[in-house]
Scaffold this motif. Structure first.
Motif, PDB file in Angstrom:
ATOM      1  N   LYS A  40      29.100  95.604   8.831  1.00 27.48           N
ATOM      2  CA  LYS A  40      30.295  96.227   9.622  1.00 27.48           C
ATOM      3  C   LYS A  40      29.883  96.361  10.987  1.00 27.48           C
ATOM      4  O   LYS A  40      28.844  96.649  11.227  1.00 27.48           O
ATOM      5  N   VAL A  41      31.124  96.405  11.620  1.00 26.52           N
ATOM      6  CA  VAL A  41      30.917  96.596  12.992  1.00 26.52           C
ATOM      7  C   VAL A  41      32.291  97.685  13.237  1.00 26.52           C
ATOM      8  O   VAL A  41      33.445  97.555  12.810  1.00 26.52           O
ATOM      9  N   ASN A  42      31.910  98.956  13.792  1.00 28.21           N
ATOM     10  CA  ASN A  42      32.849 100.108  13.963  1.00 28.21           C
ATOM     11  C   ASN A  42      33.654 100.174  12.421  1.00 28.21           C
ATOM     12  O   ASN A  42      34.967 100.380  12.343  1.00 28.21           O
ATOM     13  N   GLY A  43      32.821 100.004  11.313  1.00 31.93           N
ATOM     14  CA  GLY A  43      33.585 100.366   9.985  1.00 31.93           C
ATOM     15  C   GLY A  43      34.371  99.024   9.632  1.00 31.93           C
ATOM     16  O   GLY A  43      34.893  98.958   8.380  1.00 31.93           O
ATOM     17  N   LYS A  44      34.498  98.044  10.474  1.00 27.26           N
ATOM     18  CA  LYS A  44      35.293  96.801   9.769  1.00 27.26           C
ATOM     19  C   LYS A  44      34.318  95.754   9.132  1.00 27.26           C
ATOM     20  O   LYS A  44      33.353  95.582   9.846  1.00 27.26           O
ATOM     21  N   ALA A  45      34.682  95.256   8.208  1.00 27.19           N
ATOM     22  CA  ALA A  45      33.879  94.552   7.404  1.00 27.19           C
ATOM     23  C   ALA A  45      34.627  92.958   7.452  1.00 27.19           C
ATOM     24  O   ALA A  45      33.793  91.902   6.867  1.00 27.19           O
ATOM     25  N   ASN A  46      35.623  92.765   7.899  1.00 30.78           N
ATOM     26  CA  ASN A  46      36.226  91.388   8.111  1.00 30.78           C
ATOM     27  C   ASN A  46      35.779  90.742   9.189  1.00 30.78           C
ATOM     28  O   ASN A  46      35.245  91.043  10.202  1.00 30.78           O
ATOM     29  N   MET A  47      35.097  89.370   8.896  1.00 30.55           N
ATOM     30  CA  MET A  47      34.405  88.594   9.938  1.00 30.55           C
ATOM     31  C   MET A  47      35.270  88.464  11.276  1.00 30.55           C
ATOM     32  O   MET A  47      34.774  88.811  12.331  1.00 30.55           O
ATOM     33  N   ASP A  48      36.480  88.038  11.284  1.00 28.92           N
ATOM     34  CA  ASP A  48      37.449  88.057  12.450  1.00 28.92           C
ATOM     35  C   ASP A  48      37.446  89.550  13.303  1.00 28.92           C
ATOM     36  O   ASP A  48      37.245  89.493  14.286  1.00 28.92           O
ATOM     37  N   GLN A  49      37.585  90.606  12.255  1.00 24.06           N
ATOM     38  CA  GLN A  49      37.603  92.000  12.931  1.00 24.06           C
ATOM     39  C   GLN A  49      36.340  92.126  13.551  1.00 24.06           C
ATOM     40  O   GLN A  49      36.238  93.036  14.720  1.00 24.06           O
ATOM     41  N   MET A  50      35.224  92.047  12.886  1.00 26.62           N
ATOM     42  CA  MET A  50      33.849  92.485  13.339  1.00 26.62           C
ATOM     43  C   MET A  50      33.750  91.663  14.856  1.00 26.62           C
ATOM     44  O   MET A  50      33.177  92.184  15.741  1.00 26.62           O
ATOM     45  N   ALA A  51      34.029  90.175  14.946  1.00 25.57           N
ATOM     46  CA  ALA A  51      33.776  89.391  16.013  1.00 25.57           C
ATOM     47  C   ALA A  51      34.741  90.385  17.282  1.00 25.57           C
ATOM     48  O   ALA A  51      34.226  90.249  18.429  1.00 25.57           O
ATOM     49  N   GLN A  52      35.963  90.708  16.890  1.00 26.33           N
ATOM     50  CA  GLN A  52      36.851  91.024  17.724  1.00 26.33           C
ATOM     51  C   GLN A  52      36.148  92.630  18.329  1.00 26.33           C
ATOM     52  O   GLN A  52      36.396  92.886  19.365  1.00 26.33           O
ATOM     53  N   GLU A  53      35.625  93.284  17.635  1.00 31.33           N
ATOM     54  CA  GLU A  53      35.175  94.526  17.738  1.00 31.33           C
ATOM     55  C   GLU A  53      33.706  94.521  18.725  1.00 31.33           C
ATOM     56  O   GLU A  53      33.805  95.120  19.626  1.00 31.33           O
TER      57      GLU A  53
END
Length: 377
Positions: free
Chosen positions: A218-231
């Motif tokens: 997870k990145v900032n609580g986001k577990a979706n691949m695209d969302q993690m890349a955005q974070e």
């Protein structure tokens, strides 16, 4: 007439008494309301006073904490300045000592060893001293959080990553776009640079070092691949890092299928201590076991190509005997070691080779010239 007058007088007196009683009740109600309001105001004042005292205490604690943090930063800055000055002097004087014919071999060896930390020390950005990081174990996966903050335009997180699903599919011999084949939705850490925030985190948190082969779930609580890349394009991230178990065991039986369903490298000599898995088939005990683990989302217990078999039942340390045990036993418990373990060891060996090359340049090159040894491994 006298009776009527008496009755009227009694009725008048009763009315006056009733009105007086009502007035007394009204005054009592007003007095009760006044006292209740006074009590409410007193309670509000008490609560406000307590909140004010709590805020003042919190502000005082924060101020003390900030003062302590600044004092620590000043101490670290002074220590770092002293260390840099000492290293600079040692590096400056080392070539003279090494080129001096009267220098004994023992003194030369001691000098070279003392320079190793200087040559291998990466350039880092300033980072607050790290407290102990809390970790948890989730089904064999070591999990902890990493916080990175960019404080200037030149700061960078300092690591490269790839799709964890793509790495997983490649490791089991399946094309990335194969339909109906799932994989872990994680980021696979490939390299960590020597001048980024993650490298600085590693230096400040020796008990929670992130290394190539770890996964980001997870990145900032986001577990979706695209969302993690955005974070990761932002200036502050909290990474949930997962480290798969380096070794694990798998029970395989030939009762349902005579095939184990995988191939391994033939032992090259009698000293071989392990078997390297080179291919995973579509049918057999191991592919069936892998599918069960994948369907349960336990991708960290899927046996993949490149892993090493280090034990078969009670046999270990002898590749030939393990091979025979795999061939003859009806039921086998194999213990495998993850490929990343060997990749990290290979990187360490390469780094040592770079250090030796740097030391060779130092002793044989022009005075004062030192290799920085900061290539990403």
């Amino acid at each position: 007439e006298e009776r009527r007058a008496a009755e009227e007088a009694a009725a008048l007196q009763a009315e006056e008494e009733r009105q007086a009683a009502e007035e007394a009740l009204r005054l009592a109600a007003e007095e009760s309301a006044r006292r209740a309001e006074a009590a409410r105001r007193a309670e509000l004042e008490r609560v406000e006073a307590e909140e004010l005292a709590a805020r003042q205490a919190e502000e005082a604690a924060k101020a003390a904490e900030e003062n302590e943090r600044r004092a620590q930063e000043e101490r670290r800055a002074a220590e770092e300045a002293a260390r840099i000055e000492a290293e600079a002097h040692r590096v400056k004087e080392a070539p003279k000592l090494l080129k001096n014919p009267s220098t004994s071999p023992k003194a030369m060896t001691s000098t070279l060893k003392s320079l190793v930390p200087t040559l291998t020390k990466p350039k880092t950005v300033e980072l607050e001293a790290g407290a102990t990081v809390w970790k948890s174990n989730q089904d064999g996966i070591l999990v902890w959080d990493v916080e990175l903050v960019k404080r200037s335009d030149g700061d960078k997180y300092g690591f490269s990553h790839s799709s964890g699903k793509a790495e997983y599919l490649k490791s089991i011999g399946v094309a990335e776009n194969t339909p109906e084949v799932d994989g872990p939705q994680v980021l696979f850490i490939r390299k960590i640079g020597v001048d980024g925030l993650l490298c600085s985190w590693n230096e400040a948190h020796g008990d929670s070092v992130v290394q190539p082969g770890d996964r980001i779930d997870k990145v900032n609580g986001k577990a979706n691949m695209d969302q993690m890349a955005q974070e990761l394009r932002g200036d502050k991230v909290r990474l949930e890092v997962h480290r798969y178990p380096e070794e694990f065991e798998v029970l395989l039986s030939k009762k349902a299928s005579p095939k184990l369903g995988f191939k391994f490298e033939k032992p090259s000599n009698e000293k071989s201590r392990e078997l390297k898995i080179t291919e995973i088939g579509q049918e057999g005990a191991l592919p069936d076991q892998n599918r069960q683990m994948a369907n349960a989302g336990r991708f960290h217990y899927v046996v993949a190509m490149g892993m090493r078999i280090i034990k078969v039942n009670s046999v270990e340390g002898d590749a030939f005997q393990m091979k025979e045990e795999l061939k003859n036993a009806e039921e086998v418990t194999i213990k495998v070691r993850r490929q990343e373990v060997y990749a990290l060891e290979r990187a360490r060996v390469m780094k040592q080779a770079q250090i030796l090359a740097s030391l060779s340049n130092l002793s044989g090159g022009a005075p004062g010239r030192v290799s920085n040894g900061n290539n990403v491994g």
